[in-house]
Design a protein around this motif. Structure first.
Motif, PDB file in Angstrom:
ATOM      1  N   LEU A  34      15.931 -48.209  48.018  1.00 40.43           N
ATOM      2  CA  LEU A  34      15.372 -47.096  47.265  1.00 40.43           C
ATOM      3  C   LEU A  34      16.139 -46.924  45.955  1.00 40.43           C
ATOM      4  O   LEU A  34      17.322 -47.266  45.856  1.00 40.43           O
ATOM      5  N   TYR A  36      17.001 -43.793  43.184  1.00 38.91           N
ATOM      6  CA  TYR A  36      16.965 -42.378  42.889  1.00 38.91           C
ATOM      7  C   TYR A  36      17.394 -42.191  41.448  1.00 38.91           C
ATOM      8  O   TYR A  36      18.218 -42.937  40.915  1.00 38.91           O
ATOM      9  N   LYS A  38      18.842 -39.238  38.676  1.00 39.79           N
ATOM     10  CA  LYS A  38      19.517 -37.955  38.647  1.00 39.79           C
ATOM     11  C   LYS A  38      19.773 -37.495  37.219  1.00 39.79           C
ATOM     12  O   LYS A  38      20.449 -38.170  36.446  1.00 39.79           O
ATOM     13  N   ALA A  41      23.112 -31.656  36.303  1.00 46.11           N
ATOM     14  CA  ALA A  41      22.941 -30.340  36.922  1.00 46.11           C
ATOM     15  C   ALA A  41      21.721 -30.260  37.845  1.00 46.11           C
ATOM     16  O   ALA A  41      21.275 -29.155  38.187  1.00 46.11           O
ATOM     17  N   GLU A  42      21.194 -31.412  38.241  1.00 48.36           N
ATOM     18  CA  GLU A  42      20.104 -31.433  39.213  1.00 48.36           C
ATOM     19  C   GLU A  42      20.450 -32.398  40.336  1.00 48.36           C
ATOM     20  O   GLU A  42      21.336 -33.240  40.205  1.00 48.36           O
ATOM     21  N   GLY A  43      19.736 -32.275  41.453  1.00 49.03           N
ATOM     22  CA  GLY A  43      19.922 -33.230  42.520  1.00 49.03           C
ATOM     23  C   GLY A  43      19.180 -34.523  42.241  1.00 49.03           C
ATOM     24  O   GLY A  43      18.256 -34.563  41.423  1.00 49.03           O
ATOM     25  N   PRO A  44      19.573 -35.598  42.901  1.00 47.96           N
ATOM     26  CA  PRO A  44      18.833 -36.859  42.748  1.00 47.96           C
ATOM     27  C   PRO A  44      17.398 -36.696  43.229  1.00 47.96           C
ATOM     28  O   PRO A  44      17.120 -35.936  44.163  1.00 47.96           O
ATOM     29  N   PHE A  46      13.905 -38.989  44.367  1.00 49.10           N
ATOM     30  CA  PHE A  46      13.413 -40.303  44.778  1.00 49.10           C
ATOM     31  C   PHE A  46      12.496 -40.868  43.700  1.00 49.10           C
ATOM     32  O   PHE A  46      11.611 -40.166  43.181  1.00 49.10           O
ATOM     33  N   PHE A  89      20.651 -44.265  40.905  1.00 48.13           N
ATOM     34  CA  PHE A  89      21.354 -44.719  42.101  1.00 48.13           C
ATOM     35  C   PHE A  89      20.468 -45.668  42.888  1.00 48.13           C
ATOM     36  O   PHE A  89      19.303 -45.373  43.163  1.00 48.13           O
ATOM     37  N   SER A  99      17.906 -42.118  58.230  1.00 47.09           N
ATOM     38  CA  SER A  99      18.349 -41.855  56.862  1.00 47.09           C
ATOM     39  C   SER A  99      19.842 -41.628  56.762  1.00 47.09           C
ATOM     40  O   SER A  99      20.416 -41.744  55.679  1.00 47.09           O
ATOM     41  N   GLU A 100      20.510 -41.304  57.867  1.00 43.95           N
ATOM     42  CA  GLU A 100      21.961 -41.099  57.803  1.00 43.95           C
ATOM     43  C   GLU A 100      22.693 -42.410  57.554  1.00 43.95           C
ATOM     44  O   GLU A 100      23.863 -42.414  57.210  1.00 43.95           O
ATOM     45  N   LEU A 102      21.785 -44.462  55.208  1.00 44.46           N
ATOM     46  CA  LEU A 102      21.544 -44.835  53.813  1.00 44.46           C
ATOM     47  C   LEU A 102      22.876 -45.001  53.092  1.00 44.46           C
ATOM     48  O   LEU A 102      23.757 -44.153  53.191  1.00 44.46           O
ATOM     49  N   PHE A 104      24.616 -45.623  49.359  1.00 45.49           N
ATOM     50  CA  PHE A 104      24.343 -45.506  47.936  1.00 45.49           C
ATOM     51  C   PHE A 104      25.324 -46.333  47.113  1.00 45.49           C
ATOM     52  O   PHE A 104      26.494 -46.488  47.473  1.00 45.49           O
ATOM     53  N   GLY A 105      24.831 -46.839  45.999  1.00 41.03           N
ATOM     54  CA  GLY A 105      25.706 -47.399  44.990  1.00 41.03           C
ATOM     55  C   GLY A 105      26.327 -46.273  44.170  1.00 41.03           C
ATOM     56  O   GLY A 105      26.014 -45.096  44.365  1.00 41.03           O
ATOM     57  N   LYS A 106      27.188 -46.652  43.220  1.00 40.51           N
ATOM     58  CA  LYS A 106      27.911 -45.650  42.441  1.00 40.51           C
ATOM     59  C   LYS A 106      27.107 -45.109  41.267  1.00 40.51           C
ATOM     60  O   LYS A 106      27.501 -44.132  40.646  1.00 40.51           O
TER      61      LYS A 106
END
Lengths: 114, 113
Positions: A34, A36, A38, A41-44, A46, A89, A99-100, A102, A104-106
């Motif tokens: 996936l 994402y 970002k 000041a907001e969440g990532p 999809f 991301f 989903s736990e 998952l 993520f890259g940096k």
């Protein structure tokens, strides 16, 4: 050890040109990927995903390519727009793993210049 | 926008004090997650919940505890805040299957002085 790597911390492109964001993974069990996006000041949010049974998935200006043999995926944005400036991301999962699991890259910070 | 509300949005606290962050969802999703985002580390999972009163540890759970007494609320507690817990904390929800995208809240910026 990083299982999902985004080796470019930042990328700058001109408006209208193609943006290519890259992601490498080491775990051959990953079969779902996936991206994402970002904004500050907001969440990532999809953006797009791809299953390992495919090598390409397209959604408007966004296309994700998967090269399983190289354990590499890329996100192409064509044409790039200033509003695409954000941190992107890459994430990977084992499809039935929940989903736990998952990973993520940096992240890569994309700047699209007008 | 997925209905996810995080509170507070910003908090400054002193080392050694307890802190609780709240995540509230209106989507009735079974799974809820707490992540932290730090420069050079991306997003790392702290704890997650797969149902009311059902929680489990993530990658970076030391120093954190969680509780979920209702489907819609997931609380993250720092029992005794340390400077290393200065971070941006994101709550996320999903239906839980491996290919279900996460939907994130807008984050809580926590500073521990």
């Amino acid at each position: 050890d990083q299982q999902v790597k985004q080796n470019s911390p930042s990328l700058s492109v001109q408006e209208g040109r193609i943006s290519i964001l890259n992601c490498d993974y080491t775990n051959s069990m990953f079969d779902y990927f996936l991206w994402y996006k970002k904004y500050p000041a907001e969440g990532p949010t999809f953006l797009i995903s791809i299953s390992s049974i495919k090598d390409k998935n397209e959604d408007g200006r966004f296309t994700v390519f998967l090269n399983k043999s190289a354990k590499h995926l890329s996100l192409h944005i064509v044409p790039s727009q200033p509003g695409d400036s954000a941190v992107y991301f890459c994430a990977a999962a084992i499809d039935q793993g929940g989903s736990e699991k998952l990973v993520f890259g940096k992240g890569t910070k994309l700047t699209v210049n007008p | 926008d997925a209905g996810i509300t995080q509170s507070p949005r910003h908090k400054v606290t002193e080392t050694g004090t307890p802190v609780t962050l709240r995540c509230h969802q209106t989507e009735n999703h079974r799974y809820m997650y707490w992540y932290r985002q730090d420069p050079g580390h991306g997003l790392r999972l702290i704890h997650y919940s797969y149902g009311v009163k059902d929680t489990d540890k993530g990658e970076v759970s030391d120093g954190y505890s969680v509780s979920r007494s209702k489907t819609e609320d997931f609380l993250l507690t720092l029992e005794s805040a340390t400077s290393s817990q200065t971070s941006v904390y994101f709550c996320a929800i999903s239906r839980g299957q491996g290919n279900s995208p996460l939907h994130f809240g807008n984050g809580t910026r926590l500073t521990v002085t």
